[in-house]
Design a protein around this motif. Structure first.
Motif, PDB file in Angstrom:
ATOM      1  N   PRO A 214       0.812  -1.229   0.000  1.00  0.00           N
ATOM      2  CA  PRO A 214       0.000   0.000   0.000  1.00  0.00           C
ATOM      3  C   PRO A 214       0.845   1.279   0.000  1.00  0.00           C
ATOM      4  CG  PRO A 214      -0.768  -1.526   1.687  1.00  0.00           C
ATOM      5  CD  PRO A 214       0.482  -2.102   1.129  1.00  0.00           C
ATOM      6  N   GLU A 217       2.212   1.801  -3.467  1.00  0.00           N
ATOM      7  CA  GLU A 217       1.143   2.272  -4.361  1.00  0.00           C
ATOM      8  C   GLU A 217       0.855   3.747  -4.127  1.00  0.00           C
ATOM      9  OE1 GLU A 217      -1.396  -1.850  -5.094  1.00  0.00           O
ATOM     10  OE2 GLU A 217      -2.067  -0.471  -3.559  1.00  0.00           O
ATOM     11  N   TYR A 218       0.934   4.157  -2.874  1.00  0.00           N
ATOM     12  CA  TYR A 218       0.646   5.560  -2.576  1.00  0.00           C
ATOM     13  C   TYR A 218       1.765   6.471  -3.075  1.00  0.00           C
ATOM     14  CZ  TYR A 218      -0.670   9.816  -0.209  1.00  0.00           C
ATOM     15  OH  TYR A 218      -1.025  11.111   0.047  1.00  0.00           O
ATOM     16  N   THR A 221       2.208   7.199  -6.813  1.00  0.00           N
ATOM     17  CA  THR A 221       1.191   7.972  -7.533  1.00  0.00           C
ATOM     18  C   THR A 221       1.122   9.411  -7.042  1.00  0.00           C
ATOM     19  OG1 THR A 221      -0.428   7.043  -5.996  1.00  0.00           O
ATOM     20  CG2 THR A 221      -0.294   6.045  -8.163  1.00  0.00           C
ATOM     21  N   GLN A 222       2.143   9.855  -6.307  1.00  0.00           N
ATOM     22  CA  GLN A 222       2.111  11.228  -5.788  1.00  0.00           C
ATOM     23  C   GLN A 222       2.749  12.239  -6.742  1.00  0.00           C
ATOM     24  OE1 GLN A 222       0.120  12.013  -3.159  1.00  0.00           O
ATOM     25  NE2 GLN A 222      -0.329   9.891  -3.664  1.00  0.00           N
ATOM     26  N   ARG A 284      -1.392   8.793   7.216  1.00  0.00           N
ATOM     27  CA  ARG A 284      -1.675   7.415   7.599  1.00  0.00           C
ATOM     28  C   ARG A 284      -1.217   6.436   6.525  1.00  0.00           C
ATOM     29  NH1 ARG A 284      -7.356   4.457   8.151  1.00  0.00           N
ATOM     30  NH2 ARG A 284      -7.555   5.495   6.167  1.00  0.00           N
ATOM     31  N   ARG A 285      -1.250   6.889   5.284  1.00  0.00           N
ATOM     32  CA  ARG A 285      -0.862   6.003   4.190  1.00  0.00           C
ATOM     33  C   ARG A 285       0.630   5.726   4.179  1.00  0.00           C
ATOM     34  NH1 ARG A 285      -4.623  10.099   1.138  1.00  0.00           N
ATOM     35  NH2 ARG A 285      -3.694  11.299   2.793  1.00  0.00           N
TER      36      ARG A 285
ATOM     37  N   THR B 161      -9.851   3.221  11.943  1.00  0.00           N
ATOM     38  CA  THR B 161      -9.839   3.701  10.577  1.00  0.00           C
ATOM     39  C   THR B 161     -10.328   5.152  10.571  1.00  0.00           C
ATOM     40  OG1 THR B 161     -10.501   3.144   8.341  1.00  0.00           O
ATOM     41  CG2 THR B 161     -12.191   2.958  10.030  1.00  0.00           C
ATOM     42  N   LEU B 162     -10.225   5.776   9.438  1.00  0.00           N
ATOM     43  CA  LEU B 162     -10.635   7.173   9.339  1.00  0.00           C
ATOM     44  C   LEU B 162     -11.870   7.291   8.452  1.00  0.00           C
ATOM     45  CD1 LEU B 162      -7.166   8.900   8.824  1.00  0.00           C
ATOM     46  CD2 LEU B 162      -8.412   8.527  10.943  1.00  0.00           C
ATOM     47  N   VAL B 166      -9.523  12.748   3.891  1.00  0.00           N
ATOM     48  CA  VAL B 166      -8.186  12.990   4.427  1.00  0.00           C
ATOM     49  C   VAL B 166      -7.404  13.760   3.371  1.00  0.00           C
ATOM     50  CG1 VAL B 166      -6.105  11.904   5.284  1.00  0.00           C
ATOM     51  CG2 VAL B 166      -8.323  10.845   5.716  1.00  0.00           C
ATOM     52  N   LEU B 167      -6.975  14.957   3.710  1.00  0.00           N
ATOM     53  CA  LEU B 167      -6.240  15.757   2.730  1.00  0.00           C
ATOM     54  C   LEU B 167      -4.869  15.140   2.474  1.00  0.00           C
ATOM     55  CD1 LEU B 167      -6.919  19.423   3.882  1.00  0.00           C
ATOM     56  CD2 LEU B 167      -7.985  18.176   2.015  1.00  0.00           C
ATOM     57  N   TYR B 402     -11.040   1.074  -5.499  1.00  0.00           N
ATOM     58  CA  TYR B 402      -9.785   1.323  -4.793  1.00  0.00           C
ATOM     59  C   TYR B 402      -8.639   1.524  -5.785  1.00  0.00           C
ATOM     60  CZ  TYR B 402      -5.797   0.834  -1.714  1.00  0.00           C
ATOM     61  OH  TYR B 402      -4.617   1.059  -1.049  1.00  0.00           O
ATOM     62  N   VAL B 406      -6.064   4.541  -6.402  1.00  0.00           N
ATOM     63  CA  VAL B 406      -4.598   4.377  -6.450  1.00  0.00           C
ATOM     64  C   VAL B 406      -4.058   5.085  -7.689  1.00  0.00           C
ATOM     65  CG1 VAL B 406      -2.731   2.706  -6.773  1.00  0.00           C
ATOM     66  CG2 VAL B 406      -4.550   2.238  -5.125  1.00  0.00           C
ATOM     67  N   GLY B 409      -3.769   8.503  -7.120  1.00  0.00           N
ATOM     68  CA  GLY B 409      -2.942   8.865  -5.966  1.00  0.00           C
ATOM     69  C   GLY B 409      -3.769   9.337  -4.789  1.00  0.00           C
ATOM     70  N   GLN B 410      -5.021   8.895  -4.720  1.00  0.00           N
ATOM     71  CA  GLN B 410      -5.918   9.372  -3.659  1.00  0.00           C
ATOM     72  C   GLN B 410      -6.447   8.236  -2.788  1.00  0.00           C
ATOM     73  OE1 GLN B 410      -9.020  11.788  -5.289  1.00  0.00           O
ATOM     74  NE2 GLN B 410      -7.623  13.408  -5.870  1.00  0.00           N
ATOM     75  N   GLN B 411      -5.714   7.127  -2.716  1.00  0.00           N
ATOM     76  CA  GLN B 411      -6.230   6.030  -1.895  1.00  0.00           C
ATOM     77  C   GLN B 411      -6.337   6.480  -0.446  1.00  0.00           C
ATOM     78  OE1 GLN B 411      -3.417   6.160  -3.664  1.00  0.00           O
ATOM     79  NE2 GLN B 411      -2.068   4.463  -3.201  1.00  0.00           N
ATOM     80  N   ASN B 412      -7.427   6.128   0.164  1.00  0.00           N
ATOM     81  CA  ASN B 412      -7.735   6.473   1.560  1.00  0.00           C
ATOM     82  C   ASN B 412      -7.971   7.963   1.758  1.00  0.00           C
ATOM     83  OD1 ASN B 412      -7.299   3.821   2.169  1.00  0.00           O
ATOM     84  ND2 ASN B 412      -5.178   4.146   2.723  1.00  0.00           N
ATOM     85  N   GLU B 413      -7.808   8.731   0.719  1.00  0.00           N
ATOM     86  CA  GLU B 413      -8.113  10.149   0.846  1.00  0.00           C
ATOM     87  C   GLU B 413      -9.636  10.264   0.917  1.00  0.00           C
ATOM     88  OE1 GLU B 413      -5.371  12.318  -1.583  1.00  0.00           O
ATOM     89  OE2 GLU B 413      -6.940  13.792  -1.993  1.00  0.00           O
ATOM     90  N   SER B 441     -11.963   1.050   3.712  1.00  0.00           N
ATOM     91  CA  SER B 441     -11.538   1.665   4.975  1.00  0.00           C
ATOM     92  C   SER B 441     -12.483   1.266   6.099  1.00  0.00           C
ATOM     93  CB  SER B 441     -11.531   3.189   4.844  1.00  0.00           C
ATOM     94  OG  SER B 441     -10.493   3.607   4.009  1.00  0.00           O
ATOM     95  N   ILE B 522      -5.217  -1.392   5.004  1.00  0.00           N
ATOM     96  CA  ILE B 522      -6.104  -1.077   3.883  1.00  0.00           C
ATOM     97  C   ILE B 522      -5.339  -1.246   2.573  1.00  0.00           C
ATOM     98  CG2 ILE B 522      -7.519   0.733   2.825  1.00  0.00           C
ATOM     99  CD1 ILE B 522      -7.692   1.941   5.701  1.00  0.00           C
ATOM    100  N   GLY B 523      -5.890  -2.021   1.661  1.00  0.00           N
ATOM    101  CA  GLY B 523      -5.260  -2.210   0.355  1.00  0.00           C
ATOM    102  C   GLY B 523      -4.051  -3.123   0.375  1.00  0.00           C
TER     103      GLY B 523
END
Lengths: 376, 545
Positions: A214, A217-218, A221-222, A284-285, B161-162, B166-167, B402, B406, B409-413, B441, B522-523
């Motif tokens: 994870p 992956e994060y 992609t930033q 968190r990611r 979890t949130l 999430v910014l 999901y 990805v 680039g916004q997973q969990n955002e 999530s 997550i993921g």
């Protein structure tokens, strides 16, 4: 497990010193590889401060292709050092054609760029060379950065170090990171060897990052140049550190708060709780998991060690003013700094970041429960 | 029935019914409890005629004779309107275990006759298919000798979890420095009790769930959240401090929102979040439905409608004509109602259009998440055809969403909240962990908490499933006090607590061997494997046999 050893000193030291320390800890690694990061270089390289140095391994064809490419970009070769091998390679080490350390002088238009753009450009060139090399398997490029040399090879650290003649006087640095690899999850690939490097930030790890996928992956992609091509689960530690420093503008004290944030009960009692709560959620990611001891070096040559949230890996820091070392095991320290005050040795625990600034005056311990330096 | 009597096309035999009552004349005491308890009057007291043969003394001259006697017992009705539903309450109350409902091993004929008067079958419950892709998943990436695995019993685990947008890190810091607005985020337990309305559930069931949730939060420090469903919220709860554990749902009927809006100035706490329901997994494209049987005075008062009428919510929000504008406006209005302090997220049925919704929400700064409900979700009332045949499985839908995040680039955002089938065969922790590793999530449960928390009798084998008509024999989905008094809210609360505490232990037993404890994985798709190549490829997880 892998074994790590790093030192930071006010005077210049040969990388063989660090490799000797790795050899002392031989029981803890299987000799499947060695990686070195050298910075604050002395010797011939000190004359070219500020000019980027390319480190890598090339075939003759690859070398030629690299030269052509660099010429196209207007980068002029300056000082060059190739490692001359002696005798037969140690078992497991392939015979290579050129181990290259080459200083380049950038073109004039490069020098007029803003620093951020310069940095991005240097990273872009390194990645381009890496991609070129992966295409034809004729070059492997580890770093392209001023005042940084990176050497990696497969094989036993001591034997490889001797084979590559790393005790030569041109190779001499004040900050050295060295890793003896225990190959576990991923293939023996030179790009999987620690220490990893990006834009002046380098780190190496003893451990296993179970949150690798994870996080990878994060990061990838930033939209940050250089967050790609992951061959090791530990590479993300370097990139998270880079992200912390360069993308978020925070200091090393915040790194631990990002990779292993405090739990809520501790956060509530923290003077910076609002900021940390925000940081914990936003990052968190980037929370790592699994057993990990990370040693790294920052662009300002500050060296540090952090442990995972449960402190599942060994790690010790000690030394004397002027010379400090971070090591997986105490015997590594003993090998290099036997004359230190051992009662001052420190094993960072789950909340600690052990920091030694380039002046090498003391080991500063920063606990996560302490207030952070002012954010500005 | 005499052989020459008229039969109709819908005249069925007991064998034609899906459930057959087996009754034992020898042990039955004729106490009548079974006939009294049967929620659908499928059994009744029967008077049977029996011929007795009297055989005289052997060797005598008299011939055997016969006479007719009667005996009393239980008769199963075969009228389709009274077909046995298999709830087995008769067996539960029988003092001698003399009666049981047995599922027919052959296909029933009843299914062809369930549209009397042109009214197709409506029911509550689930899809009635036992298969589950989630059940087939294995957690394979186990840290063995390379690294010490964690200890589920002794190590520290951070499993929260949130919920909320999430910014990205740099933006979050910039907003903190500028003292600007940051979207509200709640740190909650990843297993949420999904939307089941006050009205669909009996007052006792609702109270039990709320008490259980309050206990988990206040006594055990587990931040469990519960969604109201579309039916409003009792006024006292709205004005209590417990509102912070509650997610208020607004759906196309806006039931109960008059009461909620009026309570706004008197709220002591903000609700945890607001869920805007656009669809649900059990009956995608269909609105909520509370049949008239259940609309008593109390329900009518809370919902702001007259009693005794069916309450079908429209399939879609009447104000909605485009996702770009109307949905954004709705999210914004709900956010504004609480001063942008409360996360607001839409809930949709899993569908091949989910990605379009998601992509739109990623660009809406006020959208706090997306809840996706798969076809295995349950419902209190729906047409049988909707439940059985409409919808999309959750696994691939969630995974697509999901992976799309990805890519951006916004997973969990934008947290994905997955529901529909978690724990359908009892494997709640494993199913929830699989959904989380596929990218969720938060995991929503409904049927599971009814089964585990209150003893709901429904199964994937079409058992009971009469939530819609208010005759729930356990008092879970009934609005008749004679039925729901069977359910003790305190006991429901206890069971809810048991379920959550047990779930936490099981989830740690899954995460510890995977070496994950510092954050919810997550993921973490590299941990998942399945012995089905097509599924593995589709979900981008490992194939292992």
């Amino acid at each position: 497990m892998c074994r790590l050893f790093s030192l930071t000193s006010t005077s210049c030291i040969s990388p063989m010193k660090a490799i000797e320390a790795l050899d002392m800890m031989k029981e803890g690694h299987d000799g499947s590889g060695v990686g070195l990061f050298l910075s604050s270089l002395e010797g011939p390289f000190s004359r070219y401060k500020g000019l980027p140095i390319l480190s890598g391994i090339f075939t003759r064809d690859g070398f030629k292709r690299m030269e052509e490419y660099m010429a196209e970009l207007g980068f002029t070769p300056r000082f060059q050092l190739t490692l001359d091998t002696t005798g037969n390679p140690p078992p497991g080490t392939p015979r290579r054609e050129i181990y290259l350390i080459q200083v380049f002088d950038p073109p004039e238009d490069f020098k007029s760029l803003e620093q951020v753009l310069q940095e991005r450009k240097l990273t872009g060139i390194r990645l381009h060379l890496r991609h070129m090399g992966q295409e034809k398997e004729d070059m492997v490029v580890f770093s392209f950065w001023p005042d940084v040399i990176t050497i990696k090879e497969v094989g036993d650290p001591l034997e490889t170090g001797q084979y590559l003649g790393l005790d030569r006087e041109e190779l001499c640095a004040r900050q050295i990171l060295a890793q003896g690899r225990q190959n576990t999850n991923y293939g023996i690939n030179l790009y999987a060897c620690h220490p990893f490097f990006i834009q002046g930030v380098s780190s190496m790890t003893n451990g296993e990052n179970t949150a690798f996928v994870p996080i990878k992956e994060y990061l990838s992609t930033q939209g940050v140049v250089g967050y790609e091509g992951y061959q090791s689960d530990s590479e993300v530690f370097t990139h998270i550190l880079h992200f912390t420093l360069k993308e978020m503008g925070l200091g090393i004290e915040a790194y631990k708060h990002i990779i292993t944030p405090l739990q809520d009960s501790d956060l509530e009692a923290h003077p910076d709780r609002e900021f940390l709560q925000r940081l914990k959620q936003a990052c968190r990611r980037l929370i790592i998991d699994g057993p990990n001891c990370v040693i790294g070096c920052l662009p300002d040559k500050t060296m540090f060690m952090v442990q995972d949230r449960k402190k599942l890996r060994p790690g010790i820091v000690g030394g004397r003013p002027g010379l400090y070392a971070f090591s997986s095991e105490a015997c590594g320290l003993d090998a290099v700094i036997p004359d230190r005050d051992k009662s001052l040795d420190f094993q960072p625990m789950h909340l600690d970041t052990a920091i030694v600034s380039p002046e090498c005056k003391e080991v500063r311990i920063c606990r996560q429960t302490q207030p952070l330096p002012l954010q500005h | 029935m005499p052989t020459d009597a008229a039969i109709t096309p819908s005249t069925l035999s007991q064998r034609d019914l899906p459930w057959q009552i087996h009754w034992d004349v020898k042990t039955c005491t004729l106490c009548g409890r079974c006939t009294a308890v049967c929620p659908v009057n499928a059994i009744e007291l029967g008077t049977f005629r029996k011929r007795n043969i009297v055989v005289p003394f052997v060797g005598g001259r008299e011939k055997p004779t016969s006479n007719f006697g009667v005996y009393h017992g239980i008769r199963q009705r075969t009228d389709p309107g009274y077909a046995c539903i298999g709830c087995s309450m008769c067996n539960l109350v029988c003092p001698n275990n003399s009666i049981a409902a047995i599922k027919s091993e052959s296909m029933d004929m009843l299914r062809f006759h369930r549209d009397r008067g042109g009214q197709p079958r409506t029911r509550g419950g689930r899809r009635n298919r036992g298969d589950s892709v989630l059940d087939q998943m294995k957690f394979m990436r186990i840290s063995m000798l390379t690294d010490p695995a964690l200890d589920a019993g002794r190590h520290e685990f951070e499993l929260r979890t949130l919920l909320g947008r999430v910014l990205p890190p740099a933006k979050a810091l910039a907003s903190w420095k500028a003292n600007g607005w940051t979207p509200p985020v709640r740190e909650i337990h990843p297993l949420m009790i999904g939307s089941m309305s006050f009205g669909a559930l009996s007052p006792n069931m609702w109270e039990g769930l709320q008490m259980g949730v309050a206990y988990l939060n206040e006594e055990l420090g587990m931040p469990v959240r519960i969604c109201t469903g579309e039916g409003g919220c009792p006024p006292r709860l709205l004005r209590s401090r417990f509102l912070k554990y509650v997610i208020l749902q607004i759906a196309s009927g806006y039931f109960g929102w008059d009461e909620i809006i009026h309570a706004l100035p008197e709220m002591k706490e903000d609700p945890c979040a607001v869920e805007i329901k656009y669809g649900q997994g059990a009956k995608p494209g269909d609105g909520g439905l509370l049949q008239w049987h259940k609309v008593n005075k109390l329900i009518a008062a809370i919902r702001g409608v007259p009693p005794g009428v069916s309450l079908p919510s429209p399939p879609t929000h009447q104000t909605k004509y485009s996702i770009e504008e109307a949905v954004a406006k709705m999210i914004q209005s709900m956010s504004m109602a609480w001063g942008f302090r409360v996360p607001v997220y839409p809930k949709i049925s899993a569908s091949s259009t989910s990605l379009a919704v998601l992509n739109n929400l990623t660009r809406n700064p006020y959208a706090s998440g997306l809840a996706i409900d798969g076809e295995d979700g349950g419902t209190g009332a729906a047409y049988n055809v909707s439940m059985d045949h409409m919808g999309h499985p959750i696994a691939s839908n969630l995974r697509d969403c999901y992976l799309n995040l990805v890519k951006l680039g916004q997973q969990n955002e934008l947290p994905l909240i997955a529901g529909g089938g978690a724990g359908k065969n009892g494997n709640l922790a494993a199913n929830a962990a699989a959904l989380i590793m596929l990218g969720a999530s938060v995991v929503q449960i409904g049927k599971y908490i009814m089964q585990a928390g209150a003893g709901c009798l429904g199964t994937e084998g079409d058992r009971c499933n009469i939530c819609n008509i208010g005759r729930c024999p356990k008092g879970i989905t009934s609005q008749d006090p004679r039925l729901y008094r069977r359910l003790d809210p305190e006991k429901v609360a206890e069971r809810v607590v048991d379920v959550y505490v047990g779930f936490d232990t099981e989830i740690r037993k899954i995460l510890a061997p995977l070496g994950r404890s510092t954050s919810l994985p997550i993921g973490m798709s590299d941990a998942l494997g399945i012995a089905d190549k097509a599924v593995a490829d589709r979900l981008a997880i490992k194939y292992a046999v």
